[in-house]
Design a protein around this motif. Structure first.
Motif, PDB file in Angstrom:
ATOM      1  N   MET A 100       0.835  -1.204   0.000  1.00  0.00           N
ATOM      2  CA  MET A 100       0.000   0.000   0.000  1.00  0.00           C
ATOM      3  C   MET A 100       0.871   1.257   0.000  1.00  0.00           C
ATOM      4  O   MET A 100       1.902   1.306   0.659  1.00  0.00           O
ATOM      5  N   SER A 101       0.416   2.267  -0.714  1.00  0.00           N
ATOM      6  CA  SER A 101       1.222   3.466  -0.873  1.00  0.00           C
ATOM      7  C   SER A 101       0.926   4.531   0.175  1.00  0.00           C
ATOM      8  O   SER A 101       1.616   5.526   0.252  1.00  0.00           O
ATOM      9  N   GLY A 102      -0.125   4.342   0.959  1.00  0.00           N
ATOM     10  CA  GLY A 102      -0.525   5.350   1.908  1.00  0.00           C
ATOM     11  C   GLY A 102      -1.574   6.300   1.371  1.00  0.00           C
ATOM     12  O   GLY A 102      -2.061   7.166   2.085  1.00  0.00           O
ATOM     13  N   LYS A 103      -1.926   6.192   0.093  1.00  0.00           N
ATOM     14  CA  LYS A 103      -2.986   7.011  -0.484  1.00  0.00           C
ATOM     15  C   LYS A 103      -4.338   6.568   0.077  1.00  0.00           C
ATOM     16  O   LYS A 103      -4.475   5.476   0.616  1.00  0.00           O
ATOM     17  N   PRO A 104      -5.391   7.407  -0.054  1.00  0.00           N
ATOM     18  CA  PRO A 104      -6.728   6.978   0.365  1.00  0.00           C
ATOM     19  C   PRO A 104      -7.128   5.693  -0.358  1.00  0.00           C
ATOM     20  O   PRO A 104      -6.906   5.531  -1.558  1.00  0.00           O
TER      21      PRO A 104
ATOM     22  N   LEU B 176     -14.325   1.430 -14.770  1.00  0.00           N
ATOM     23  CA  LEU B 176     -15.172   1.585 -13.591  1.00  0.00           C
ATOM     24  C   LEU B 176     -14.330   1.724 -12.328  1.00  0.00           C
ATOM     25  O   LEU B 176     -14.579   2.588 -11.488  1.00  0.00           O
ATOM     26  N   LEU B 177     -13.328   0.883 -12.199  1.00  0.00           N
ATOM     27  CA  LEU B 177     -12.459   0.932 -11.021  1.00  0.00           C
ATOM     28  C   LEU B 177     -11.721   2.264 -10.926  1.00  0.00           C
ATOM     29  O   LEU B 177     -11.494   2.794  -9.841  1.00  0.00           O
ATOM     30  N   GLN B 178     -11.359   2.823 -12.075  1.00  0.00           N
ATOM     31  CA  GLN B 178     -10.634   4.096 -12.098  1.00  0.00           C
ATOM     32  C   GLN B 178     -11.526   5.271 -11.738  1.00  0.00           C
ATOM     33  O   GLN B 178     -11.048   6.267 -11.179  1.00  0.00           O
ATOM     34  N   ASN B 179     -12.820   5.183 -12.034  1.00  0.00           N
ATOM     35  CA  ASN B 179     -13.680   6.357 -11.958  1.00  0.00           C
ATOM     36  C   ASN B 179     -14.677   6.373 -10.812  1.00  0.00           C
ATOM     37  O   ASN B 179     -15.260   7.433 -10.549  1.00  0.00           O
ATOM     38  N   VAL B 180     -14.910   5.262 -10.136  1.00  0.00           N
ATOM     39  CA  VAL B 180     -15.790   5.351  -8.966  1.00  0.00           C
ATOM     40  C   VAL B 180     -15.081   6.171  -7.902  1.00  0.00           C
ATOM     41  O   VAL B 180     -13.848   6.232  -7.865  1.00  0.00           O
ATOM     42  N   SER B 181     -15.863   6.814  -7.041  1.00  0.00           N
ATOM     43  CA  SER B 181     -15.257   7.675  -6.040  1.00  0.00           C
ATOM     44  C   SER B 181     -14.528   6.835  -4.999  1.00  0.00           C
ATOM     45  O   SER B 181     -14.649   5.616  -4.940  1.00  0.00           O
ATOM     46  N   SER B 182     -13.773   7.509  -4.117  1.00  0.00           N
ATOM     47  CA  SER B 182     -13.039   6.794  -3.083  1.00  0.00           C
ATOM     48  C   SER B 182     -13.940   6.388  -1.924  1.00  0.00           C
ATOM     49  O   SER B 182     -13.500   5.732  -0.993  1.00  0.00           O
ATOM     50  N   ASP B 183     -15.228   6.796  -1.980  1.00  0.00           N
ATOM     51  CA  ASP B 183     -16.179   6.347  -0.973  1.00  0.00           C
ATOM     52  C   ASP B 183     -16.553   4.888  -1.231  1.00  0.00           C
ATOM     53  O   ASP B 183     -16.227   4.324  -2.273  1.00  0.00           O
TER      54      ASP B 183
ATOM     55  N   ILE C 123      -5.885  -3.472  -9.154  1.00  0.00           N
ATOM     56  CA  ILE C 123      -6.445  -3.322  -7.808  1.00  0.00           C
ATOM     57  C   ILE C 123      -5.339  -3.313  -6.761  1.00  0.00           C
ATOM     58  O   ILE C 123      -5.312  -2.479  -5.853  1.00  0.00           O
ATOM     59  N   GLN C 124      -4.400  -4.226  -6.912  1.00  0.00           N
ATOM     60  CA  GLN C 124      -3.292  -4.315  -5.953  1.00  0.00           C
ATOM     61  C   GLN C 124      -2.424  -3.059  -5.986  1.00  0.00           C
ATOM     62  O   GLN C 124      -1.976  -2.573  -4.935  1.00  0.00           O
ATOM     63  N   ASP C 125      -2.200  -2.529  -7.178  1.00  0.00           N
ATOM     64  CA  ASP C 125      -1.288  -1.392  -7.335  1.00  0.00           C
ATOM     65  C   ASP C 125      -1.935  -0.041  -7.049  1.00  0.00           C
ATOM     66  O   ASP C 125      -1.236   0.971  -6.976  1.00  0.00           O
ATOM     67  N   ASN C 126      -3.252  -0.008  -6.901  1.00  0.00           N
ATOM     68  CA  ASN C 126      -3.950   1.272  -6.767  1.00  0.00           C
ATOM     69  C   ASN C 126      -4.762   1.392  -5.487  1.00  0.00           C
ATOM     70  O   ASN C 126      -5.744   2.141  -5.436  1.00  0.00           O
ATOM     71  N   ASP C 127      -4.330   0.693  -4.466  1.00  0.00           N
ATOM     72  CA  ASP C 127      -4.904   0.872  -3.135  1.00  0.00           C
ATOM     73  C   ASP C 127      -6.418   0.697  -3.113  1.00  0.00           C
ATOM     74  O   ASP C 127      -7.151   1.487  -2.514  1.00  0.00           O
ATOM     75  N   ILE C 128      -6.892  -0.338  -3.787  1.00  0.00           N
ATOM     76  CA  ILE C 128      -8.317  -0.662  -3.783  1.00  0.00           C
ATOM     77  C   ILE C 128      -8.537  -1.849  -2.855  1.00  0.00           C
ATOM     78  O   ILE C 128      -7.864  -2.869  -2.967  1.00  0.00           O
ATOM     79  N   GLU C 129      -9.488  -1.683  -1.960  1.00  0.00           N
ATOM     80  CA  GLU C 129      -9.859  -2.764  -1.045  1.00  0.00           C
ATOM     81  C   GLU C 129     -11.219  -3.302  -1.478  1.00  0.00           C
ATOM     82  O   GLU C 129     -12.199  -2.559  -1.546  1.00  0.00           O
TER      83      GLU C 129
END
Length: 290
Positions: A1-5, A226-233, A277-283
């Motif tokens: 994880m990079s520490g980003k939201p 879709l993964l790129q554009n949904v909000s961080s909520d 997903i792994q590289d972009n801090d998606i849970e």
């Protein structure tokens, strides 16, 4: 994880129970892919198999895909909510398309008491097999329609449903710049109205719902978009993975003529998507984690 939201995203498969090939693709997408939640139809030809598979795969969060249109009537009697066409093995079936449902709805020809009885039978059937209802949504998003929504929120409170799918007016993005936008806006507005009801009832909902604009046609590139554009909520991506079903194309062509279940199944299992997903801090979460 990079520490980003961290983006927290639910990927949901609708239509568990509708067909053996769809059931197979959903379970494979759970075991080999990114799927964590599936919506089970309680009135479909392969519901029994869907229940069995859900129980075999306990890690797959299973909720109810409330059948407001399409499916076998659990009431089993002619009334205002079945269709004149029996499209599943000669049984009494519900209205077969959202357009047909809305036409009767606008003419005041739907008896909502009958619809409530039908939906409650589906919920009670589900609870014979599962202890709780982690989430509900509706076929072709008809659960959002005024009148129908009053039934759904009443039943959700009665049976302690934990979460409901409610599309809303998400922040503008290129996700919505396609030919389905005029169709989707009413559902977004209705979803926004329902959110206050859910808050008052203590029922959760994803803050963003994506995938409706590409329903049945989400390939690897669209899933990445879709993964790129949904909000961080907390967000939900609605999908329909499976294997090709000639039976559904024949029996329900009005709904499934353009569906590409295979592409959606491959997208959920794509190594490129997994790496993104792994590289972009998606849970990846499920509804119980909202």
């Amino acid at each position: 994880m990079s520490g980003k939201p961290v983006k927290r995203i639910i990927i949901t498969a609708d239509d568990l129970g509708i067909d053996k090939n769809i059931n197979k693709g959903i379970i494979e997408s759970y075991n080999n892919g990114l799927l964590k939640s599936a919506a089970l139809l309680m009135n479909a030809p392969e519901t029994e198999e869907g229940i069995h598979l859900a129980k075999q795969n306990r890690g797959l969060e299973t909720g109810i895909h409330l059948s407001i249109v399409e499916g076998i009537s659990l009431r089993g009697i002619q009334s205002t909510i079945p269709d004149s066409l029996s499209y599943f093995s000669g049984k009494i079936c519900l209205i077969r398309h959202w357009k047909n449902f809305i036409a009767k709805y606008l003419l005041g020809k739907i008896d909502f008491r009958e619809l409530e009885e039908e939906l409650e039978l589906q919920i009670r059937s589900f609870l014979k097999h599962f202890k709780t209802i982690p989430f509900v949504n509706g076929t072709q998003h008809m659960h959002l329609m005024p009148g129908v929504w009053r039934i759904v929120i009443r039943l959700a409170k009665k049976y302690k449903v934990q979460a409901i799918r409610l599309p809303g007016l998400d922040r503008p993005s290129k996700l919505w710049l396609n030919k389905r936008l005029p169709f989707l806006i009413p559902f977004q507005l209705l979803g926004e109205r329902g959110r206050s009801d859910c808050r008052n009832a203590g029922i959760k909902y994803p803050l963003n719902v994506a995938g409706m604009q590409y329903s049945g046609q989400i390939d690897e590139s669209k899933l990445l978009l879709l993964l790129q554009n949904v909000s961080s909520d907390n967000a939900e991506i609605v999908m329909h993975p499976g294997y090709e079903s000639m039976l559904l194309r024949k029996d329900l062509p009005w709904a499934y003529s353009t569906f590409d279940w295979d592409s959606e199944r491959r997208a959920i299992q794509s190594e490129i998507v997994k790496t993104y997903i792994q590289d972009n801090d998606i849970e990846l979460i499920n509804f119980s984690e909202l």
